[in-house]
Design a protein around this motif. Structure first.
Motif, PDB file in Angstrom:
ATOM      1  N   GLY A 287       1.485   2.918  -4.634  1.00  0.00           N
ATOM      2  CA  GLY A 287       2.240   2.637  -3.412  1.00  0.00           C
ATOM      3  C   GLY A 287       3.464   1.771  -3.665  1.00  0.00           C
ATOM      4  N   GLU A 288       3.318   0.722  -4.477  1.00  0.00           N
ATOM      5  CA  GLU A 288       4.467  -0.159  -4.765  1.00  0.00           C
ATOM      6  C   GLU A 288       5.544   0.598  -5.550  1.00  0.00           C
ATOM      7  OE1 GLU A 288       4.228  -4.070  -6.121  1.00  0.00           O
ATOM      8  OE2 GLU A 288       2.663  -4.719  -4.723  1.00  0.00           O
ATOM      9  N   MET A 289       5.141   1.455  -6.484  1.00  0.00           N
ATOM     10  CA  MET A 289       6.131   2.194  -7.272  1.00  0.00           C
ATOM     11  C   MET A 289       6.881   3.203  -6.404  1.00  0.00           C
ATOM     12  SD  MET A 289       6.144   0.770 -10.092  1.00  0.00           S
ATOM     13  CE  MET A 289       5.116  -0.440 -10.932  1.00  0.00           C
ATOM     14  N   LYS A 290       6.169   3.845  -5.483  1.00  0.00           N
ATOM     15  CA  LYS A 290       6.840   4.794  -4.594  1.00  0.00           C
ATOM     16  C   LYS A 290       7.811   4.088  -3.648  1.00  0.00           C
ATOM     17  CE  LYS A 290       3.589   8.645  -4.502  1.00  0.00           C
ATOM     18  NZ  LYS A 290       2.732   9.516  -3.674  1.00  0.00           N
ATOM     19  N   GLU A 291       7.421   2.914  -3.181  1.00  0.00           N
ATOM     20  CA  GLU A 291       8.307   2.156  -2.301  1.00  0.00           C
ATOM     21  C   GLU A 291       9.587   1.749  -3.029  1.00  0.00           C
ATOM     22  OE1 GLU A 291       8.294  -1.998   0.336  1.00  0.00           O
ATOM     23  OE2 GLU A 291       6.384  -1.087  -0.275  1.00  0.00           O
ATOM     24  N   ALA A 292       9.451   1.265  -4.266  1.00  0.00           N
ATOM     25  CA  ALA A 292      10.627   0.887  -5.055  1.00  0.00           C
ATOM     26  C   ALA A 292      11.474   2.114  -5.382  1.00  0.00           C
ATOM     27  CB  ALA A 292      10.184   0.194  -6.350  1.00  0.00           C
ATOM     28  N   GLN A 293      10.811   3.243  -5.627  1.00  0.00           N
ATOM     29  CA  GLN A 293      11.528   4.493  -5.909  1.00  0.00           C
ATOM     30  C   GLN A 293      12.394   4.899  -4.716  1.00  0.00           C
ATOM     31  OE1 GLN A 293       9.222   8.229  -6.126  1.00  0.00           O
ATOM     32  NE2 GLN A 293      10.049   8.484  -8.208  1.00  0.00           N
TER      33      GLN A 293
END
Length: 405
Positions: A287-293
Protein backbone atom coordinates in the motif's frame (compact mmCIF):
# COMPACT_ATOMS: atom_id res chain seq x y z
CA UNK A 1 -68.24 -72.67 130.55
CA UNK A 2 -67.92 -68.98 130.47
CA UNK A 3 -64.26 -69.31 131.37
CA UNK A 4 -63.62 -71.68 128.41
CA UNK A 5 -65.32 -69.25 126.07
CA UNK A 6 -63.16 -66.47 127.48
CA UNK A 7 -60.01 -68.48 126.93
CA UNK A 8 -61.04 -69.26 123.36
CA UNK A 9 -61.62 -65.56 122.65
CA UNK A 10 -58.21 -64.69 124.13
CA UNK A 11 -56.48 -67.33 122.06
CA UNK A 12 -58.24 -66.21 118.99
CA UNK A 13 -57.14 -62.59 119.59
CA UNK A 14 -53.55 -63.69 120.11
CA UNK A 15 -53.58 -65.63 116.89
CA UNK A 16 -54.99 -62.64 115.08
CA UNK A 17 -52.30 -60.39 116.52
CA UNK A 18 -49.59 -62.83 115.56
CA UNK A 19 -51.02 -63.11 112.10
CA UNK A 20 -51.23 -59.36 111.78
CA UNK A 21 -47.64 -58.97 113.02
CA UNK A 22 -46.46 -61.60 110.60
CA UNK A 23 -48.27 -59.86 107.84
CA UNK A 24 -46.64 -56.53 108.74
CA UNK A 25 -43.24 -58.16 108.79
CA UNK A 26 -43.85 -59.74 105.40
CA UNK A 27 -45.04 -56.44 103.98
CA UNK A 28 -41.93 -54.67 105.31
CA UNK A 29 -39.65 -57.29 103.84
CA UNK A 30 -41.44 -57.00 100.53
CA UNK A 31 -40.97 -53.25 100.45
CA UNK A 32 -37.25 -53.49 101.15
CA UNK A 33 -36.92 -56.07 98.43
CA UNK A 34 -38.78 -53.84 96.01
CA UNK A 35 -36.58 -50.90 96.88
CA UNK A 36 -33.45 -53.00 96.43
CA UNK A 37 -34.81 -54.34 93.17
CA UNK A 38 -35.55 -50.81 91.92
CA UNK A 39 -32.10 -49.59 92.98
CA UNK A 40 -30.54 -52.61 91.33
CA UNK A 41 -32.52 -51.91 88.19
CA UNK A 42 -31.37 -48.26 88.22
CA UNK A 43 -27.70 -49.24 88.67
CA UNK A 44 -28.00 -51.78 85.91
CA UNK A 45 -29.57 -49.20 83.56
CA UNK A 46 -26.83 -46.71 84.34
CA UNK A 47 -24.16 -49.32 83.71
CA UNK A 48 -25.77 -50.36 80.48
CA UNK A 49 -25.92 -46.72 79.31
CA UNK A 50 -22.22 -46.23 80.12
CA UNK A 51 -21.32 -49.38 78.22
CA UNK A 52 -23.45 -48.29 75.29
CA UNK A 53 -21.75 -44.88 75.25
CA UNK A 54 -18.30 -46.47 75.20
CA UNK A 55 -19.35 -48.83 72.44
CA UNK A 56 -20.69 -45.94 70.34
CA UNK A 57 -17.46 -43.98 70.81
CA UNK A 58 -15.38 -46.98 69.76
CA UNK A 59 -17.60 -47.55 66.75
CA UNK A 60 -17.22 -43.85 65.71
CA UNK A 61 -13.43 -44.03 65.99
CA UNK A 62 -13.41 -47.24 63.97
CA UNK A 63 -15.53 -45.60 61.24
CA UNK A 64 -13.18 -42.60 61.07
CA UNK A 65 -10.15 -44.89 60.73
CA UNK A 66 -11.88 -46.80 57.94
CA UNK A 67 -12.63 -43.52 56.12
CA UNK A 68 -8.99 -42.45 56.39
CA UNK A 69 -7.90 -45.81 55.03
CA UNK A 70 -10.33 -45.48 52.13
CA UNK A 71 -9.06 -41.95 51.24
CA UNK A 72 -5.45 -43.11 51.41
CA UNK A 73 -6.30 -46.02 49.18
CA UNK A 74 -8.01 -43.72 46.66
CA UNK A 75 -4.93 -41.44 46.47
CA UNK A 76 -2.66 -44.40 45.98
CA UNK A 77 -4.86 -45.71 43.22
CA UNK A 78 -4.86 -42.31 41.48
CA UNK A 79 -1.08 -42.08 41.70
CA UNK A 80 -0.78 -45.56 40.29
CA UNK A 81 -3.22 -44.79 37.48
CA UNK A 82 -1.12 -41.88 36.10
CA UNK A 83 2.02 -43.91 35.41
CA UNK A 84 -0.21 -46.69 34.19
CA UNK A 85 -1.82 -44.29 31.74
CA UNK A 86 1.53 -42.96 30.50
CA UNK A 87 2.74 -46.55 30.16
CA UNK A 88 -0.40 -47.35 28.21
CA UNK A 89 0.19 -44.38 25.91
CA UNK A 90 3.77 -45.44 25.34
CA UNK A 91 2.60 -48.96 24.61
CA UNK A 92 0.05 -47.61 22.13
CA UNK A 93 2.74 -45.50 20.45
CA UNK A 94 5.03 -48.46 20.37
CA UNK A 95 2.30 -50.59 18.84
CA UNK A 96 1.72 -47.98 16.09
CA UNK A 97 5.39 -47.41 15.27
CA UNK A 98 8.04 -49.41 13.52
CA UNK A 99 11.10 -50.41 15.54
CA UNK A 100 14.50 -49.50 14.02
CA UNK A 101 15.41 -53.11 13.21
CA UNK A 102 11.85 -54.12 12.29
CA UNK A 103 10.65 -54.20 8.69
CA UNK A 104 7.40 -52.61 7.64
CA UNK A 105 6.05 -56.07 6.76
CA UNK A 106 6.76 -57.37 10.26
CA UNK A 107 5.27 -54.27 11.87
CA UNK A 108 2.14 -54.52 9.70
CA UNK A 109 1.71 -58.13 10.65
CA UNK A 110 2.21 -57.36 14.35
CA UNK A 111 -0.29 -54.48 14.31
CA UNK A 112 -2.84 -56.25 12.07
CA UNK A 113 -2.53 -53.59 9.36
CA UNK A 114 -1.96 -53.78 5.64
CA UNK A 115 1.51 -53.03 4.27
CA UNK A 116 0.30 -50.03 2.16
CA UNK A 117 -1.36 -48.54 5.24
CA UNK A 118 1.82 -48.96 7.27
CA UNK A 119 3.92 -47.38 4.52
CA UNK A 120 1.50 -44.46 4.24
CA UNK A 121 1.61 -43.90 8.00
CA UNK A 122 5.41 -43.99 8.03
CA UNK A 123 5.58 -41.50 5.14
CA UNK A 124 3.23 -39.14 6.95
CA UNK A 125 5.33 -39.37 10.13
CA UNK A 126 8.57 -38.75 8.24
CA UNK A 127 7.03 -35.76 6.45
CA UNK A 128 5.80 -34.28 9.74
CA UNK A 129 9.25 -34.73 11.33
CA UNK A 130 10.92 -33.04 8.34
CA UNK A 131 8.48 -30.13 8.52
CA UNK A 132 9.17 -29.68 12.24
CA UNK A 133 12.92 -29.71 11.59
CA UNK A 134 12.60 -27.22 8.71
CA UNK A 135 10.50 -24.85 10.80
CA UNK A 136 13.01 -25.07 13.64
CA UNK A 137 15.87 -24.32 11.24
CA UNK A 138 14.01 -21.39 9.67
CA UNK A 139 13.22 -19.95 13.10
CA UNK A 140 16.84 -20.32 14.19
CA UNK A 141 18.01 -18.63 10.98
CA UNK A 142 15.56 -15.74 11.40
CA UNK A 143 16.66 -15.30 15.00
CA UNK A 144 20.31 -15.21 13.94
CA UNK A 145 19.62 -12.69 11.18
CA UNK A 146 17.72 -10.46 13.59
CA UNK A 147 20.62 -10.61 16.06
CA UNK A 148 23.05 -9.59 13.32
CA UNK A 149 20.97 -6.80 11.80
CA UNK A 150 19.18 -5.38 14.85
CA UNK A 151 22.12 -3.19 16.02
CA UNK A 152 22.46 -1.68 12.53
CA UNK A 153 18.73 -1.08 12.20
CA UNK A 154 18.53 0.44 15.68
CA UNK A 155 21.36 2.84 14.83
CA UNK A 156 19.71 3.78 11.54
CA UNK A 157 16.38 4.45 13.25
CA UNK A 158 18.11 6.61 15.82
CA UNK A 159 19.96 8.50 13.12
CA UNK A 160 16.71 8.88 11.19
CA UNK A 161 15.05 10.55 14.19
CA UNK A 162 18.03 12.87 14.60
CA UNK A 163 17.88 13.70 10.91
CA UNK A 164 14.19 14.63 11.22
CA UNK A 165 15.00 16.97 14.09
CA UNK A 166 17.76 18.56 12.00
CA UNK A 167 15.33 19.07 9.14
CA UNK A 168 12.93 20.88 11.43
CA UNK A 169 15.69 23.25 12.53
CA UNK A 170 16.83 23.69 8.93
CA UNK A 171 13.33 24.64 7.81
CA UNK A 172 13.18 27.36 10.45
CA UNK A 173 16.44 28.95 9.35
CA UNK A 174 16.42 28.01 5.63
CA UNK A 175 14.86 31.28 4.44
CA UNK A 176 17.34 33.48 6.30
CA UNK A 177 20.29 31.32 5.17
CA UNK A 178 19.24 31.60 1.53
CA UNK A 179 19.09 35.38 1.78
CA UNK A 180 22.56 35.50 3.35
CA UNK A 181 24.00 33.21 0.66
CA UNK A 182 22.53 35.35 -2.12
CA UNK A 183 23.95 38.52 -0.58
CA UNK A 184 27.34 36.90 -0.13
CA UNK A 185 27.37 35.64 -3.72
CA UNK A 186 26.55 39.09 -5.08
CA UNK A 187 29.34 40.66 -3.06
CA UNK A 188 31.99 38.16 -4.00
CA UNK A 189 30.82 37.71 -7.59
CA UNK A 190 32.13 34.17 -7.49
CA UNK A 191 30.23 30.92 -6.97
CA UNK A 192 31.48 28.80 -4.10
CA UNK A 193 32.37 25.16 -4.79
CA UNK A 194 33.02 22.24 -2.42
CA UNK A 195 36.64 21.82 -1.36
CA UNK A 196 38.68 19.16 -3.14
CA UNK A 197 40.75 16.76 -1.01
CA UNK A 198 44.14 15.41 -1.92
CA UNK A 199 43.52 12.64 -4.41
CA UNK A 200 45.68 9.66 -5.39
CA UNK A 201 47.66 9.78 -8.62
CA UNK A 202 45.78 9.63 -11.89
CA UNK A 203 44.81 6.19 -13.12
CA UNK A 204 46.89 4.39 -15.72
CA UNK A 205 45.84 3.85 -19.35
CA UNK A 206 45.08 0.19 -18.63
CA UNK A 207 42.69 1.29 -15.92
CA UNK A 208 40.85 3.55 -18.35
CA UNK A 209 40.46 0.83 -20.98
CA UNK A 210 37.90 -1.18 -18.94
CA UNK A 211 34.74 0.69 -17.97
CA UNK A 212 34.00 0.56 -14.28
CA UNK A 213 30.55 1.43 -13.02
CA UNK A 214 29.15 2.42 -9.64
CA UNK A 215 25.53 3.13 -8.77
CA UNK A 216 24.88 6.04 -6.42
CA UNK A 217 21.52 5.75 -4.65
CA UNK A 218 20.01 8.44 -2.43
CA UNK A 219 17.29 7.61 0.14
CA UNK A 220 14.69 9.69 2.04
CA UNK A 221 14.41 12.64 -0.37
CA UNK A 222 13.63 14.96 -1.84
CA UNK A 223 14.78 17.66 0.58
CA UNK A 224 16.11 21.18 0.72
CA UNK A 225 19.50 19.73 -0.32
CA UNK A 226 18.37 17.82 -3.43
CA UNK A 227 19.17 20.67 -5.79
CA UNK A 228 22.71 20.91 -4.40
CA UNK A 229 23.22 17.17 -4.86
CA UNK A 230 21.93 17.39 -8.45
CA UNK A 231 24.39 20.20 -9.22
CA UNK A 232 27.32 18.15 -7.92
CA UNK A 233 26.22 15.12 -9.95
CA UNK A 234 25.89 17.23 -13.10
CA UNK A 235 29.37 18.68 -12.57
CA UNK A 236 30.82 15.14 -12.68
CA UNK A 237 28.54 13.92 -15.50
CA UNK A 238 27.11 11.48 -12.99
CA UNK A 239 23.62 10.06 -12.71
CA UNK A 240 21.98 8.77 -9.55
CA UNK A 241 18.90 6.92 -8.35
CA UNK A 242 16.64 8.67 -5.84
CA UNK A 243 14.44 6.47 -3.61
CA UNK A 244 11.86 9.06 -2.55
CA UNK A 245 9.13 9.26 0.09
CA UNK A 246 5.60 10.25 -0.96
CA UNK A 247 5.16 13.16 1.49
CA UNK A 248 8.56 14.62 0.55
CA UNK A 249 7.72 14.49 -3.17
CA UNK A 250 4.58 16.54 -2.49
CA UNK A 251 6.51 18.90 -0.22
CA UNK A 252 9.30 19.50 -2.77
CA UNK A 253 7.60 19.06 -6.16
CA UNK A 254 10.20 21.13 -8.03
CA UNK A 255 13.06 18.99 -6.75
CA UNK A 256 11.09 15.87 -7.73
CA UNK A 257 10.64 17.17 -11.26
CA UNK A 258 14.33 18.21 -11.46
CA UNK A 259 15.38 14.63 -10.69
CA UNK A 260 13.36 13.30 -13.63
CA UNK A 261 14.31 16.13 -16.00
CA UNK A 262 18.01 15.71 -15.17
CA UNK A 263 18.06 12.12 -16.43
CA UNK A 264 18.28 10.55 -12.99
CA UNK A 265 16.20 7.55 -11.99
CA UNK A 266 13.20 8.24 -9.72
CA UNK A 267 12.39 5.35 -7.36
CA UNK A 268 10.11 4.70 -4.39
CA UNK A 269 10.83 4.52 -0.65
CA UNK A 270 7.26 4.34 0.70
CA UNK A 271 5.39 6.91 2.75
CA UNK A 272 5.88 6.71 6.52
CA UNK A 273 9.50 5.54 6.89
CA UNK A 274 8.27 4.04 10.16
CA UNK A 275 9.00 0.35 10.71
CA UNK A 276 5.98 0.00 13.01
CA UNK A 277 3.64 1.27 10.28
CA UNK A 278 4.93 -0.01 6.96
CA UNK A 279 5.79 -3.53 8.18
CA UNK A 280 2.45 -4.28 9.86
CA UNK A 281 1.56 -6.65 7.02
CA UNK A 282 2.26 -7.39 3.37
CA UNK A 283 -0.69 -5.13 2.49
CA UNK A 284 0.79 -2.12 4.31
CA UNK A 285 4.10 -2.57 2.47
CA UNK A 286 2.44 -2.78 -0.93
CA UNK A 287 0.00 0.00 0.00
CA UNK A 288 2.76 2.50 0.87
CA UNK A 289 4.65 1.74 -2.36
CA UNK A 290 1.53 2.19 -4.48
CA UNK A 291 0.74 5.48 -2.77
CA UNK A 292 4.26 6.80 -3.42
CA UNK A 293 4.04 5.52 -7.01
CA UNK A 294 0.86 7.53 -7.57
CA UNK A 295 2.40 10.66 -5.98
CA UNK A 296 5.34 10.47 -8.40
CA UNK A 297 3.07 9.95 -11.39
CA UNK A 298 0.82 12.90 -10.54
CA UNK A 299 3.84 15.20 -10.17
CA UNK A 300 5.96 14.08 -13.14
CA UNK A 301 3.86 11.80 -15.36
CA UNK A 302 6.47 9.08 -14.77
CA UNK A 303 5.67 5.70 -13.25
CA UNK A 304 8.43 3.53 -11.78
CA UNK A 305 8.50 0.03 -10.29
CA UNK A 306 11.89 0.36 -8.52
CA UNK A 307 11.51 0.32 -4.73
CA UNK A 308 13.63 0.17 -1.59
CA UNK A 309 11.99 -0.50 1.77
CA UNK A 310 13.06 1.55 4.83
CA UNK A 311 16.18 0.12 6.53
CA UNK A 312 16.54 -2.47 3.76
CA UNK A 313 14.84 -5.80 3.27
CA UNK A 314 16.40 -7.40 6.38
CA UNK A 315 15.06 -8.08 8.95
CA UNK A 316 11.55 -6.74 8.33
CA UNK A 317 10.64 -8.08 4.87
CA UNK A 318 9.18 -11.53 5.50
CA UNK A 319 8.93 -14.06 2.63
CA UNK A 320 5.23 -13.32 2.14
CA UNK A 321 6.03 -9.55 1.98
CA UNK A 322 8.65 -10.16 -0.73
CA UNK A 323 6.22 -12.29 -2.69
CA UNK A 324 3.53 -9.62 -2.41
CA UNK A 325 5.70 -6.79 -3.80
CA UNK A 326 6.83 -8.99 -6.70
CA UNK A 327 3.25 -9.99 -7.49
CA UNK A 328 2.38 -6.28 -7.66
CA UNK A 329 5.12 -5.64 -10.21
CA UNK A 330 7.69 -3.98 -7.95
CA UNK A 331 11.45 -4.58 -8.10
CA UNK A 332 13.07 -4.44 -4.66
CA UNK A 333 16.64 -3.15 -4.32
CA UNK A 334 19.06 -3.25 -1.40
CA UNK A 335 22.73 -2.22 -1.56
CA UNK A 336 26.17 -3.81 -1.22
CA UNK A 337 28.07 -0.77 0.09
CA UNK A 338 26.74 1.25 3.03
CA UNK A 339 28.34 4.70 3.12
CA UNK A 340 27.30 5.14 6.78
CA UNK A 341 26.50 8.76 6.00
CA UNK A 342 23.49 8.29 8.30
CA UNK A 343 25.97 7.64 11.13
CA UNK A 344 28.99 9.81 10.29
CA UNK A 345 27.99 13.42 9.79
CA UNK A 346 31.34 14.42 8.34
CA UNK A 347 33.86 13.37 5.66
CA UNK A 348 34.47 9.95 7.22
CA UNK A 349 31.75 8.40 5.07
CA UNK A 350 33.75 9.32 1.94
CA UNK A 351 36.81 7.37 3.10
CA UNK A 352 34.60 4.40 4.00
CA UNK A 353 33.05 4.26 0.53
CA UNK A 354 36.43 4.52 -1.19
CA UNK A 355 37.81 1.71 0.95
CA UNK A 356 34.86 -0.58 0.18
CA UNK A 357 34.89 0.16 -3.55
CA UNK A 358 38.60 -0.67 -3.81
CA UNK A 359 38.70 -3.70 -1.50
CA UNK A 360 35.40 -5.49 -1.99
CA UNK A 361 34.94 -7.74 -4.99
CA UNK A 362 31.71 -6.21 -6.24
CA UNK A 363 31.59 -6.01 -10.00
CA UNK A 364 29.05 -3.20 -9.86
CA UNK A 365 28.88 -1.50 -6.44
CA UNK A 366 25.46 -0.17 -5.37
CA UNK A 367 26.22 2.56 -2.82
CA UNK A 368 23.72 3.64 -0.14
CA UNK A 369 23.65 7.42 0.43
CA UNK A 370 21.04 9.81 1.82
CA UNK A 371 19.49 13.02 0.56
CA UNK A 372 20.69 15.20 3.45
CA UNK A 373 22.94 18.14 4.25
CA UNK A 374 26.07 16.36 5.53
CA UNK A 375 26.03 14.01 2.53
CA UNK A 376 25.81 16.94 0.12
CA UNK A 377 28.65 18.77 1.89
CA UNK A 378 31.19 16.00 1.17
CA UNK A 379 29.71 14.40 -1.96
CA UNK A 380 32.02 16.34 -4.27
CA UNK A 381 35.07 14.72 -2.63
CA UNK A 382 33.69 11.24 -3.28
CA UNK A 383 32.81 11.96 -6.92
CA UNK A 384 36.22 13.52 -7.56
CA UNK A 385 37.87 10.27 -6.46
CA UNK A 386 35.51 8.03 -8.46
CA UNK A 387 35.92 10.11 -11.62
CA UNK A 388 39.70 10.20 -11.27
CA UNK A 389 39.80 6.40 -10.99
CA UNK A 390 37.75 5.77 -14.10
CA UNK A 391 34.36 5.00 -12.55
CA UNK A 392 31.19 5.80 -14.43
CA UNK A 393 28.24 6.75 -12.22
CA UNK A 394 24.99 5.43 -13.71
CA UNK A 395 21.38 5.13 -12.53
CA UNK A 396 19.69 1.81 -11.77
CA UNK A 397 17.16 0.37 -14.19
CA UNK A 398 14.98 -2.73 -14.49
CA UNK A 399 17.44 -4.48 -16.83
CA UNK A 400 20.09 -4.91 -14.15
CA UNK A 401 20.40 -7.91 -11.82
CA UNK A 402 18.77 -6.87 -8.56
CA UNK A 403 20.97 -6.56 -5.45
CA UNK A 404 19.51 -8.24 -2.33
CA UNK A 405 20.90 -8.88 1.13
Amino acid sequence: MKQKEGNKKGWSNSVKKIAIGAAVVLISLGGVAAVEKAQSSTDKSSTEKSVDSQEEKMKSEAIQQEEKKDQSSIHKNEEQEEPNQSLQEKENQAENSVEPNQSIEEAAKQQNKSIPDMKAEEEVKEKEEEEVKEKAQEKAQETEEKKETKPRVDEEEKADKENKEEKKQENVSSSSENKQEQASAQQSGNQTTPSTPELPTAPSNEENQEEKVVYLTFDDGPSTHTQEILQILDAHNAKGTFFMLGPNMKRFPEATKAIVEGGHEPALHGVSHDAHQIYQSKDTVVGEMKEAQNDLYHLTGVRTNLIRTPYGSVPYMKPEYLEAVHQNGFELWDWNIDSLDWKYKDARYVNGVIHDVETKSFKEPVILLHDKQTTAQHLNDLLDYLSAHGYKMKPLDDTLPVVHF
